[in-house]
Design a protein around this motif. Sequence first.
Motif, PDB file in Angstrom:
ATOM      1  N   MET A  88      47.045  53.869  38.983  1.00 39.92           N
ATOM      2  CA  MET A  88      45.908  52.927  39.855  1.00 39.92           C
ATOM      3  C   MET A  88      45.060  54.105  39.960  1.00 39.92           C
ATOM      4  O   MET A  88      45.648  55.214  40.334  1.00 39.92           O
ATOM      5  N   ALA A 136      41.583  49.357  43.432  1.00 38.65           N
ATOM      6  CA  ALA A 136      42.391  48.190  44.004  1.00 38.65           C
ATOM      7  C   ALA A 136      43.103  47.684  45.442  1.00 38.65           C
ATOM      8  O   ALA A 136      43.874  48.503  45.664  1.00 38.65           O
ATOM      9  N   ALA A 167      52.408  44.883  46.416  1.00 40.75           N
ATOM     10  CA  ALA A 167      51.264  45.844  45.419  1.00 40.75           C
ATOM     11  C   ALA A 167      51.060  47.900  45.861  1.00 40.75           C
ATOM     12  O   ALA A 167      50.856  48.581  45.569  1.00 40.75           O
ATOM     13  N   VAL A 202      48.804  50.135  44.886  1.00 42.49           N
ATOM     14  CA  VAL A 202      47.525  49.927  46.214  1.00 42.49           C
ATOM     15  C   VAL A 202      47.674  50.844  47.254  1.00 42.49           C
ATOM     16  O   VAL A 202      49.221  51.165  47.662  1.00 42.49           O
ATOM     17  N   ARG A 256      33.874  46.202  39.765  1.00 45.12           N
ATOM     18  CA  ARG A 256      34.257  47.481  40.251  1.00 45.12           C
ATOM     19  C   ARG A 256      33.849  47.849  39.469  1.00 45.12           C
ATOM     20  O   ARG A 256      33.549  49.336  40.057  1.00 45.12           O
ATOM     21  N   THR A 302      41.093  42.369  47.101  1.00 44.47           N
ATOM     22  CA  THR A 302      41.557  41.889  46.680  1.00 44.47           C
ATOM     23  C   THR A 302      42.571  40.562  47.425  1.00 44.47           C
ATOM     24  O   THR A 302      43.640  41.260  47.514  1.00 44.47           O
ATOM     25  N   ARG A 332      49.235  41.112  40.138  1.00 35.98           N
ATOM     26  CA  ARG A 332      49.351  41.757  38.811  1.00 35.98           C
ATOM     27  C   ARG A 332      47.766  42.028  37.788  1.00 35.98           C
ATOM     28  O   ARG A 332      46.862  42.871  37.985  1.00 35.98           O
ATOM     29  N   ILE A 339      44.910  42.998  39.641  1.00 33.78           N
ATOM     30  CA  ILE A 339      45.004  44.391  39.422  1.00 33.78           C
ATOM     31  C   ILE A 339      44.741  45.193  37.972  1.00 33.78           C
ATOM     32  O   ILE A 339      44.141  45.923  37.690  1.00 33.78           O
ATOM     33  N   CYS A 363      41.592  47.225  36.875  1.00 36.39           N
ATOM     34  CA  CYS A 363      41.443  48.526  36.791  1.00 36.39           C
ATOM     35  C   CYS A 363      41.021  48.205  34.905  1.00 36.39           C
ATOM     36  O   CYS A 363      40.760  48.991  34.336  1.00 36.39           O
TER      37      CYS A 363
END
Length: 318
Positions: free
Chosen positions: A1, A16, A44, A49, A267, A277, A286, A289, A293
Amino acid sequence: MQQVPLGKTGLQVGVAGLGSGGSSRLGQGYGLAATDSIAVVKAAFDLGVSFFDTAAVYKTESIVGEALKDHRDQVVLSTKAQIIKPGSPALGNELAPPAQIRASLEASLGNLQTDYVDVFHLHGVMPDQYDHCRNHLVPELIQMREQGKIRFFGITERFISDTNHTMLAKALNDDIWDVMMVGFNLINPSARKSVFPLTRQKGVATLIMFAVRAALSKQAALTDLLHELADQQLIEPELANAAAPLGFLTDAGAARSIMDAAYRFCRFEPGAEVILTGTGSIDHLRENIRSICDDALPDGVLRRLDDLFGHIDTVSGN
Ligand SMILES: NC(=O)c1ccc[n+]([C@@H]2O[C@H](COP(=O)([O-])OP(=O)(O)OC[C@H]3O[C@@H](n4cnc5c(N)ncnc54)[C@H](OP(=O)(O)O)[C@@H]3O)[C@@H](O)[C@H]2O)c1
């Protein structure tokens, strides 16, 4: 991330963030068992996250608290207090006294199984409610921060009604707020002009909500919204009547879906920091994210979006 700075708080968080409100409320909005919602929050965390948003009114604080109780030092917890008296209309002027905000924070700390909240927001503030917040509630927030119960002050707009960010523009005149929650999406990108230049200049952190709402996830809602914009003479009627008005987002592989494009659009907006989200589904989490990303949308797609919707500030996309 990918990590991003949270304004000038000194905190770094994953780009995220998990929201536990919206219509899903981690699945509680459609009857998911609490254990399944807890599993979403844990998933998450496992996916990287570190920013978790909730609110007293969502009734998801205890789920977030339970899921993250062993990771308190690794996460940033954000929650909110209602600024209206219980049972009064959201847009009304029956506003909370300071003691209500303190009681809300104390309850949130219990629900979240913690003794401090990283970001404590005043929730869904309308422009004509702002002065009360600044003059009567902020002194209480300051005391609670001095007592170590809050680290940073946040304020969230009521984007459904305040689609052109009048309240946040007011709040940006005061050097009070560390964090602002902003409605922003590819159909109403007006924060680009009225919010982000000042948040960037002042180092106020931004949390993006409404990246995807009904209009960007349901064809019928998109059609209704585009007709509303055509009636307001803000877009050409041909766009509202087109079979696939946003088809150009996915044509030639620019994005996997409208939703994918919608998250990537947010983003890469300069000034947009954490993209929230919310979901009750680990598969959706999933997917979202992955989008947040992923790479930026191609320049040609961004130009076309700007031509179509760059001037819109009258709808939220709800
Ligand atoms: N004024 C405020 O303070 C305010 C207002 C709004 C939101 N918020 C905060 O901001 C967060 C984000 O809010 P948001 O307005 O952007 O909405 P959201 O909470 O992110 O809701 C997204 C909706 O889309 C569905 N969804 C998510 N991923 C999907 C996928 N891949 N495919 C199909 N459906 C999908 C979710 O339901 P499923 O469970 O079916 O996935 C949910 O109903 C909220 O959770 C809340 O924490 C704050």
